[in-house]
Design a protein around this motif. Structure first.
Motif, PDB file in Angstrom:
ATOM      1  N   MET A  20      10.049  60.574  75.294  1.00 53.51           N
ATOM      2  CA  MET A  20      10.930  60.605  74.817  1.00 53.51           C
ATOM      3  C   MET A  20      11.382  61.955  75.925  1.00 53.51           C
ATOM      4  SD  MET A  20      14.632  60.897  73.222  1.00 53.51           S
ATOM      5  CE  MET A  20      13.952  60.040  71.907  1.00 53.51           C
ATOM      6  N   ARG A  21      12.909  62.140  76.340  1.00 55.53           N
ATOM      7  CA  ARG A  21      13.272  62.971  77.131  1.00 55.53           C
ATOM      8  C   ARG A  21      13.345  63.793  77.244  1.00 55.53           C
ATOM      9  NH1 ARG A  21      15.973  59.587  80.580  1.00 55.53           N
ATOM     10  NH2 ARG A  21      14.673  59.417  82.655  1.00 55.53           N
ATOM     11  N   TYR A  22      13.641  64.806  77.237  1.00 53.44           N
ATOM     12  CA  TYR A  22      14.039  65.980  76.539  1.00 53.44           C
ATOM     13  C   TYR A  22      14.632  66.758  77.490  1.00 53.44           C
ATOM     14  CZ  TYR A  22      11.677  64.647  72.464  1.00 53.44           C
ATOM     15  OH  TYR A  22      11.425  64.575  71.319  1.00 53.44           O
ATOM     16  N   LEU A  23      15.916  67.513  77.321  1.00 54.93           N
ATOM     17  CA  LEU A  23      16.708  69.146  77.890  1.00 54.93           C
ATOM     18  C   LEU A  23      16.479  69.736  77.215  1.00 54.93           C
ATOM     19  CD1 LEU A  23      18.852  69.795  79.985  1.00 54.93           C
ATOM     20  CD2 LEU A  23      19.918  69.320  78.392  1.00 54.93           C
ATOM     21  N   VAL A  24      16.160  70.734  77.972  1.00 55.80           N
ATOM     22  CA  VAL A  24      15.718  72.662  77.429  1.00 55.80           C
ATOM     23  C   VAL A  24      16.761  73.032  78.303  1.00 55.80           C
ATOM     24  CG1 VAL A  24      13.915  74.406  76.785  1.00 55.80           C
ATOM     25  CG2 VAL A  24      13.200  72.157  77.364  1.00 55.80           C
ATOM     26  N   ILE A  25      17.122  73.997  77.358  1.00 59.44           N
ATOM     27  CA  ILE A  25      18.806  74.850  77.843  1.00 59.44           C
ATOM     28  C   ILE A  25      18.108  76.834  77.314  1.00 59.44           C
ATOM     29  CG2 ILE A  25      19.843  73.674  78.300  1.00 59.44           C
ATOM     30  CD1 ILE A  25      21.674  74.275  76.480  1.00 59.44           C
ATOM     31  N   TYR A  26      18.325  77.594  77.958  1.00 59.27           N
ATOM     32  CA  TYR A  26      17.721  78.658  77.071  1.00 59.27           C
ATOM     33  C   TYR A  26      18.799  79.847  77.670  1.00 59.27           C
ATOM     34  CZ  TYR A  26      14.768  79.213  81.098  1.00 59.27           C
ATOM     35  OH  TYR A  26      14.119  79.462  82.501  1.00 59.27           O
ATOM     36  N   ASP A  27      19.386  81.350  77.277  1.00 57.53           N
ATOM     37  CA  ASP A  27      19.882  81.697  77.272  1.00 57.53           C
ATOM     38  C   ASP A  27      18.629  83.598  77.586  1.00 57.53           C
ATOM     39  OD1 ASP A  27      21.792  83.522  78.282  1.00 57.53           O
ATOM     40  OD2 ASP A  27      22.600  83.369  76.172  1.00 57.53           O
ATOM     41  N   ILE A  28      18.027  83.489  78.010  1.00 54.60           N
ATOM     42  CA  ILE A  28      16.809  84.714  77.773  1.00 54.60           C
ATOM     43  C   ILE A  28      17.789  85.851  78.968  1.00 54.60           C
ATOM     44  CG2 ILE A  28      14.524  85.652  78.448  1.00 54.60           C
ATOM     45  CD1 ILE A  28      13.893  82.493  77.437  1.00 54.60           C
ATOM     46  N   SER A  29      17.638  87.197  77.922  1.00 58.21           N
ATOM     47  CA  SER A  29      18.326  88.318  79.077  1.00 58.21           C
ATOM     48  C   SER A  29      16.843  89.371  79.460  1.00 58.21           C
ATOM     49  CB  SER A  29      18.793  89.154  77.643  1.00 58.21           C
ATOM     50  OG  SER A  29      18.172  89.158  76.945  1.00 58.21           O
ATOM     51  N   ASP A  30      15.862  89.287  79.273  1.00 58.24           N
ATOM     52  CA  ASP A  30      14.463  89.770  80.114  1.00 58.24           C
ATOM     53  C   ASP A  30      14.379  88.823  80.401  1.00 58.24           C
ATOM     54  OD1 ASP A  30      11.434  90.200  79.959  1.00 58.24           O
ATOM     55  OD2 ASP A  30      12.180  91.675  79.459  1.00 58.24           O
ATOM     56  N   ASP A  31      13.630  89.715  82.223  1.00 57.53           N
ATOM     57  CA  ASP A  31      13.385  88.500  82.859  1.00 57.53           C
ATOM     58  C   ASP A  31      12.390  88.229  83.180  1.00 57.53           C
ATOM     59  OD1 ASP A  31      15.704  88.968  84.964  1.00 57.53           O
ATOM     60  OD2 ASP A  31      15.144  91.112  85.945  1.00 57.53           O
ATOM     61  N   ARG A  32      11.130  89.216  83.047  1.00 64.27           N
ATOM     62  CA  ARG A  32       9.599  88.647  82.423  1.00 64.27           C
ATOM     63  C   ARG A  32       9.847  87.753  81.715  1.00 64.27           C
ATOM     64  NH1 ARG A  32       6.740  94.700  82.843  1.00 64.27           N
ATOM     65  NH2 ARG A  32       6.544  94.691  85.005  1.00 64.27           N
ATOM     66  N   CYS A  35      18.343  60.960  74.792  1.00 59.80           N
ATOM     67  CA  CYS A  35      17.893  58.273  74.940  1.00 59.80           C
ATOM     68  C   CYS A  35      18.290  57.930  76.598  1.00 59.80           C
ATOM     69  CB  CYS A  35      18.172  57.737  73.824  1.00 59.80           C
ATOM     70  SG  CYS A  35      20.211  57.957  74.108  1.00 59.80           S
ATOM     71  N   ASP A  36      17.198  56.924  76.794  1.00 63.48           N
ATOM     72  CA  ASP A  36      18.205  56.519  78.163  1.00 63.48           C
ATOM     73  C   ASP A  36      19.554  56.417  78.621  1.00 63.48           C
ATOM     74  OD1 ASP A  36      15.249  56.932  79.386  1.00 63.48           O
ATOM     75  OD2 ASP A  36      14.635  55.038  78.605  1.00 63.48           O
ATOM     76  N   VAL A  37      20.017  55.570  77.315  1.00 62.21           N
ATOM     77  CA  VAL A  37      21.613  55.469  77.511  1.00 62.21           C
ATOM     78  C   VAL A  37      22.430  57.051  78.006  1.00 62.21           C
ATOM     79  CG1 VAL A  37      23.463  54.515  76.100  1.00 62.21           C
ATOM     80  CG2 VAL A  37      21.017  53.184  76.176  1.00 62.21           C
ATOM     81  N   ASP A  38      22.140  57.695  76.994  1.00 61.52           N
ATOM     82  CA  ASP A  38      22.842  58.472  77.597  1.00 61.52           C
ATOM     83  C   ASP A  38      22.295  59.909  78.371  1.00 61.52           C
ATOM     84  OD1 ASP A  38      24.388  59.511  74.866  1.00 61.52           O
ATOM     85  OD2 ASP A  38      22.504  60.219  73.621  1.00 61.52           O
ATOM     86  N   TYR A  39      20.699  59.450  78.958  1.00 57.27           N
ATOM     87  CA  TYR A  39      20.748  60.359  80.598  1.00 57.27           C
ATOM     88  C   TYR A  39      21.066  59.441  81.783  1.00 57.27           C
ATOM     89  CZ  TYR A  39      17.947  61.675  84.088  1.00 57.27           C
ATOM     90  OH  TYR A  39      17.407  62.915  85.727  1.00 57.27           O
TER      91      TYR A  39
END
Length: 91
Positions: free
Chosen positions: A1-13, A66-70
């Protein structure tokens, strides 16, 4: 399965560490705070454990695609290309 990962992280390290974890799982960076790629259920479970161990006060989301959405994705503008990070060391 294909996954999209998004994040909002303030610390550079921490942001760099999370990006390295995602790359180690074979995910491809498509924006500064977004990765995409294929994961098995076992790899997804392992990724969740690894990310939970470092992301506490910030936000990361993993969306199955899913493949259709991608294939229905609309991309506007130039594709993201990661710039080399020469001389940057995070401990």
């Amino acid at each position: 399965m294909r996954y999209l990962v998004i994040y909002d992280i303030s610390d550079d390290r921490l942001r760099f560490r999370v990006a390295e974890i995602l790359k180690n799982y074979g995910l491809e960076r498509i924006q500064k705070s977004a990765f995409i790629g294929h994961l098995t259920r076992a790899k997804l479970s392992s990724l969740v454990v690894d990310v939970r161990s470092v992301v506490v006060d910030d936000n990361l989301k993993i969306f199955p695609l899913c493949d259709v959405d991608y294939r229905s994705m609309v991309s506007i503008g130039k594709e993201y290309t990661e710039e080399p990070r020469e001389g940057v060391v995070f401990y």
